[in-house]
Scaffold this motif. Structure first.
Motif, PDB file in Angstrom:
ATOM      1  N   ARG A   1       0.807  -1.219   0.000  1.00  0.00           N
ATOM      2  CA  ARG A   1       0.000   0.000   0.000  1.00  0.00           C
ATOM      3  C   ARG A   1       0.846   1.278   0.000  1.00  0.00           C
ATOM      4  O   ARG A   1       0.417   2.297  -0.522  1.00  0.00           O
ATOM      5  CB  ARG A   1      -0.941   0.005   1.212  1.00  0.00           C
ATOM      6  CG  ARG A   1      -2.084  -0.996   1.092  1.00  0.00           C
ATOM      7  CD  ARG A   1      -3.082  -0.527   0.044  1.00  0.00           C
ATOM      8  NE  ARG A   1      -4.040  -1.584  -0.284  1.00  0.00           N
ATOM      9  CZ  ARG A   1      -4.110  -2.190  -1.446  1.00  0.00           C
ATOM     10  NH1 ARG A   1      -3.258  -1.866  -2.398  1.00  0.00           N
ATOM     11  NH2 ARG A   1      -5.005  -3.114  -1.680  1.00  0.00           N
ATOM     12  N   ARG A   2       2.039   1.207   0.540  1.00  0.00           N
ATOM     13  CA  ARG A   2       2.881   2.406   0.568  1.00  0.00           C
ATOM     14  C   ARG A   2       3.258   2.870  -0.841  1.00  0.00           C
ATOM     15  O   ARG A   2       3.461   4.061  -1.071  1.00  0.00           O
ATOM     16  CB  ARG A   2       4.132   2.148   1.408  1.00  0.00           C
ATOM     17  CG  ARG A   2       3.869   2.232   2.908  1.00  0.00           C
ATOM     18  CD  ARG A   2       5.158   2.223   3.701  1.00  0.00           C
ATOM     19  NE  ARG A   2       5.778   0.919   3.729  1.00  0.00           N
ATOM     20  CZ  ARG A   2       5.478  -0.026   4.616  1.00  0.00           C
ATOM     21  NH1 ARG A   2       4.522   0.186   5.512  1.00  0.00           N
ATOM     22  NH2 ARG A   2       6.114  -1.192   4.598  1.00  0.00           N
TER      23      ARG A   2
ATOM     24  N   PRO B   1      -1.362   2.148  -3.607  1.00  0.00           N
ATOM     25  CA  PRO B   1      -2.596   2.177  -2.808  1.00  0.00           C
ATOM     26  C   PRO B   1      -3.823   1.655  -3.524  1.00  0.00           C
ATOM     27  O   PRO B   1      -4.801   1.274  -2.868  1.00  0.00           O
ATOM     28  CB  PRO B   1      -2.742   3.666  -2.468  1.00  0.00           C
ATOM     29  CG  PRO B   1      -1.975   4.392  -3.527  1.00  0.00           C
ATOM     30  CD  PRO B   1      -0.821   3.503  -3.847  1.00  0.00           C
ATOM     31  N   ARG B   2      -3.820   1.613  -4.855  1.00  0.00           N
ATOM     32  CA  ARG B   2      -5.001   1.184  -5.598  1.00  0.00           C
ATOM     33  C   ARG B   2      -4.910  -0.239  -6.156  1.00  0.00           C
ATOM     34  O   ARG B   2      -5.881  -0.729  -6.746  1.00  0.00           O
ATOM     35  CB  ARG B   2      -5.284   2.165  -6.747  1.00  0.00           C
ATOM     36  CG  ARG B   2      -5.671   3.557  -6.269  1.00  0.00           C
ATOM     37  CD  ARG B   2      -6.016   4.464  -7.425  1.00  0.00           C
ATOM     38  NE  ARG B   2      -6.459   5.771  -6.963  1.00  0.00           N
ATOM     39  CZ  ARG B   2      -7.696   6.061  -6.589  1.00  0.00           C
ATOM     40  NH1 ARG B   2      -8.626   5.126  -6.637  1.00  0.00           N
ATOM     41  NH2 ARG B   2      -8.006   7.271  -6.171  1.00  0.00           N
TER      42      ARG B   2
ATOM     43  N   ASP C   1      -9.207  -3.704   4.286  1.00  0.00           N
ATOM     44  CA  ASP C   1      -8.665  -3.077   3.084  1.00  0.00           C
ATOM     45  C   ASP C   1      -9.737  -3.152   1.999  1.00  0.00           C
ATOM     46  O   ASP C   1     -10.110  -4.230   1.554  1.00  0.00           O
ATOM     47  CB  ASP C   1      -7.404  -3.826   2.641  1.00  0.00           C
ATOM     48  CG  ASP C   1      -6.668  -3.153   1.498  1.00  0.00           C
ATOM     49  OD1 ASP C   1      -7.345  -2.736   0.534  1.00  0.00           O
ATOM     50  OD2 ASP C   1      -5.429  -3.061   1.547  1.00  0.00           O
TER      51      ASP C   1
ATOM     52  N   CYS D   1      -9.128  -5.420  -1.116  1.00  0.00           N
ATOM     53  CA  CYS D   1      -8.659  -6.780  -0.836  1.00  0.00           C
ATOM     54  C   CYS D   1      -9.860  -7.718  -0.802  1.00  0.00           C
ATOM     55  O   CYS D   1     -10.896  -7.392  -0.213  1.00  0.00           O
ATOM     56  CB  CYS D   1      -7.916  -6.813   0.505  1.00  0.00           C
ATOM     57  SG  CYS D   1      -7.221  -8.426   0.949  1.00  0.00           S
TER      58      CYS D   1
END
Length: 295
Positions: free
Chosen positions: A169-170, A173-174, A246, A249
């Motif tokens: 995610r860092r 993010p998408r 998330d 996810c």
């Protein structure tokens, strides 16, 4: 008609300016809300989950590497359920991207023997490709240790999985994530223990916490296998809970754990890992999860 007085004309002029001013704002799309009942529609937001990602990276362990599906004690990534090219498997990548695009737009970073603690590093590698979907299948090796006391703790498993998602995610993010549940190891033992060749291969060190002393049915052996099974169930709960936090996810809902692998779906080299047929079944499960409506 009587001519309006000077004061009346002033009042009318002010009113006209006010009306025209308001009308002018509306005419050029000002901040006022449009009239109700019009046919204008606001733009719809993009869906959170895209059922047609255009690139895929896979992380995980020996199952995603196709271990023992083609030859004994060897990886066979071409039959991987996630990124393989074999027509007998019809992998998730081939189903989503087509065979030509899957060859250049899918990558397999899984490593045989990997545990959840290895997943953050694999995620970092996968992120360099900037995939639109990452598949995760890990956890079996955290339960498959030399003894039940050596199994990864549930807390450590959770922390490692959160770290892996955080690593992704860092930088992305998408990017979407599909998470497969840990297989039912006890069922794999019950299927494979009827094959003498498989039991000989098990003695080489394949999942000793579950497969050691395969024919033993005493209370100690039963307790050992039940302990491993409960740990697998706890791992799957972690995968479900962390993934649920998330919005990009998807957990498989326990579909891999619930799948009843038979002898046709097990490697005829070790009677534990998925065969080519088993890899195809995993690809089907993943495709349904990735392309279906989120429940």
């Amino acid at each position: 008609m009587r001519k309006p007085s000077h004061r009346s004309r002033a009042v009318l002029a002010a009113a006209a300016v006010t009306v025209l001013g308001v009308a002018g704002c509306d005419a050029v799309g000002g901040n006022s809300a449009g009239p109700t009942g019009t046919t204008a529609h606001s733009a719809k937001p993009a869906p959170t989950w895209d059922v047609s990602p255009r690139s895929i990276a896979a992380v995980g362990d020996s199952i995603t590497r196709g271990f023992d599906a083609c030859t004994v004690l060897s990886d066979c990534p071409e039959v991987s359920w996630a990124t393989g090219s074999s027509a007998k498997v019809d992998s998730l990548a081939v189903r989503l991207l087509g065979r030509a695009q899957a060859a250049t737009r899918s990558w397999n970073y899984a490593v045989t023997g990997a545990r959840m603690a290895d997943l953050p590093g694999q995620m970092a590698q996968a992120a360099t490709r900037r995939p639109q979907l990452v598949t995760v299948m890990a956890g079996a090796n955290d339960a498959c240790r030399d003894s039940t006391s050596a199994m990864t703790s549930v807390d450590s498993f959770r922390a490692d999985f959160e770290d892996a998602l955080g690593t992704l995610r860092r930088s992305l993010p998408r990017t979407q994530v599909y998470v497969a549940s840990v297989p039912n190891l006890k069922r794999l033992w019950s299927q494979g223990r009827t094959n003498p060749l498989g039991k000989q291969v098990w003695k080489l060190g394949i999942c000793p916490s579950m497969l050691g002393d395969a024919d033993a049915l005493d209370s100690a052996a039963t307790l050992r296998r039940d302990t491993v099974q409960k740990r697998v169930e706890a791992y799957n709960k972690v995968l479900r809970e962390v993934c649920a936090k998330d919005r990009r996810c998807r957990f498989d809902g326990g579909a891999v754990y619930d799948y009843r692998f038979g002898t046709d779906q097990l490697s005829h080299w070790d009677w534990f890992h998925p065969s080519v047929n088993g890899q195809a079944r995993l690809a089907e499960i993943a495709y349904r999860a990735v392309t279906g409506k989120k429940g």
